[in-house]
Design a protein around this motif. Sequence first.
Motif, mmCIF file in Angstrom:
data_model
loop_
_atom_site.group_PDB
_atom_site.id
_atom_site.type_symbol
_atom_site.label_atom_id
_atom_site.label_comp_id
_atom_site.label_asym_id
_atom_site.label_seq_id
_atom_site.Cartn_x
_atom_site.Cartn_y
_atom_site.Cartn_z
ATOM 1 N N GLN A 141 -26.580 -1.424 -4.436
ATOM 2 C CA GLN A 141 -27.286 -0.329 -3.777
ATOM 3 C C GLN A 141 -27.140 -0.374 -2.258
ATOM 4 O OE1 GLN A 141 -28.909 2.321 -4.984
ATOM 5 N NE2 GLN A 141 -28.540 1.815 -7.121
ATOM 6 N N THR A 142 -27.065 -1.550 -1.693
ATOM 7 C CA THR A 142 -26.970 -1.655 -0.242
ATOM 8 C C THR A 142 -25.539 -1.554 0.272
ATOM 9 O OG1 THR A 142 -26.939 -4.082 -0.414
ATOM 10 C CG2 THR A 142 -29.081 -3.026 -0.019
ATOM 11 N N THR A 177 -24.529 8.364 -1.861
ATOM 12 C CA THR A 177 -25.789 9.019 -1.513
ATOM 13 C C THR A 177 -26.467 9.610 -2.734
ATOM 14 O OG1 THR A 177 -25.143 9.490 0.768
ATOM 15 C CG2 THR A 177 -26.819 10.914 -0.189
ATOM 16 N N HIS A 226 -28.652 7.193 -4.382
ATOM 17 C CA HIS A 226 -29.936 7.007 -3.711
ATOM 18 C C HIS A 226 -30.840 8.211 -3.955
ATOM 19 C CE1 HIS A 226 -28.266 3.785 -0.740
ATOM 20 N NE2 HIS A 226 -28.533 3.295 -1.937
ATOM 21 N N LEU A 237 -32.404 7.476 -7.083
ATOM 22 C CA LEU A 237 -33.383 6.404 -6.940
ATOM 23 C C LEU A 237 -34.751 6.944 -6.523
ATOM 24 C CD1 LEU A 237 -33.153 3.340 -7.328
ATOM 25 C CD2 LEU A 237 -32.852 3.131 -4.856
ATOM 26 N N ARG A 261 -36.804 -0.792 -4.843
ATOM 27 C CA ARG A 261 -36.625 0.662 -4.781
ATOM 28 C C ARG A 261 -37.209 1.215 -3.486
ATOM 29 N NH1 ARG A 261 -40.306 4.497 -5.812
ATOM 30 N NH2 ARG A 261 -39.545 6.610 -6.238
ATOM 31 N N LEU A 304 -35.119 0.197 -0.406
ATOM 32 C CA LEU A 304 -33.885 0.967 -0.293
ATOM 33 C C LEU A 304 -34.157 2.382 0.214
ATOM 34 C CD1 LEU A 304 -32.276 -0.187 -3.654
ATOM 35 C CD2 LEU A 304 -31.402 -0.720 -1.370
ATOM 36 N N LEU A 305 -35.213 3.000 -0.290
ATOM 37 C CA LEU A 305 -35.530 4.366 0.112
ATOM 38 C C LEU A 305 -36.021 4.429 1.556
ATOM 39 C CD1 LEU A 305 -37.291 5.752 -3.106
ATOM 40 C CD2 LEU A 305 -34.909 6.059 -2.380
ATOM 41 N N LEU A 357 -35.332 10.486 1.509
ATOM 42 C CA LEU A 357 -34.312 9.613 2.112
ATOM 43 C C LEU A 357 -34.313 9.694 3.634
ATOM 44 C CD1 LEU A 357 -31.333 10.244 -0.349
ATOM 45 C CD2 LEU A 357 -32.851 8.252 -0.271
#
Length: 209
Positions: free
Chosen positions: A39-40, A45, A48, A51, A71, A74-75, A127
Amino acid sequence: TWLGTLTATGVLYEVDMRLRPDGASGLLVSSLAAFREYQTQHAWTWEHQALTRARFVCGDSDIRAAFESLRRELLCAPRDLDKLRGEVIDMREKMREGHPNPSDFFDLKHGDGGIVDVEFSVQYLVLAYAHAHPQLTDNVGNIALLKRAAELHVIAESVALPAADAYRELRREQHRIKLSGAEYARVAADSLDGHPAAVRALWREVFSK
């Protein structure tokens, strides 16, 4: 097999195994460390965007807590808004091209001013602004998130609330049509009381920032 079990009311979950990390060739199960790394470092996109709507379905409570923490992390990562805006708009156009509508009727889900436009707008807001407003990462649904974004002054209330109402009505009509067994959720455009216009106003508000 378990996820795709056929129950008395239909398939439990429709699972597209091509959408896992690394596509159809990827592992069926990955560790949290591998999930974080993907994910990183590698996720697109649109992954994400997905996500923002991800939900823990079942399993160990420690994994649930770790997943939800990751989660949110990341967001909440800061993003280049110009790049993010362009990539979300590009993905929306690809979806539109993948669902052509040759009829004279309005497609409730994929039409210009339809359900997907609300969903993409909300995903972009999460995001783009969760790093400043982590409460946008709560998985409370699009209507609640639109209202929350307005309360946080991320978007104007005069745009967010009509769009939230429009989304509710478009979803209600979509469910009604789908329950009737129709293949497509399409209706006469003049039967929607201006709901697509409210959604288009949301799109302009969100993606002009």
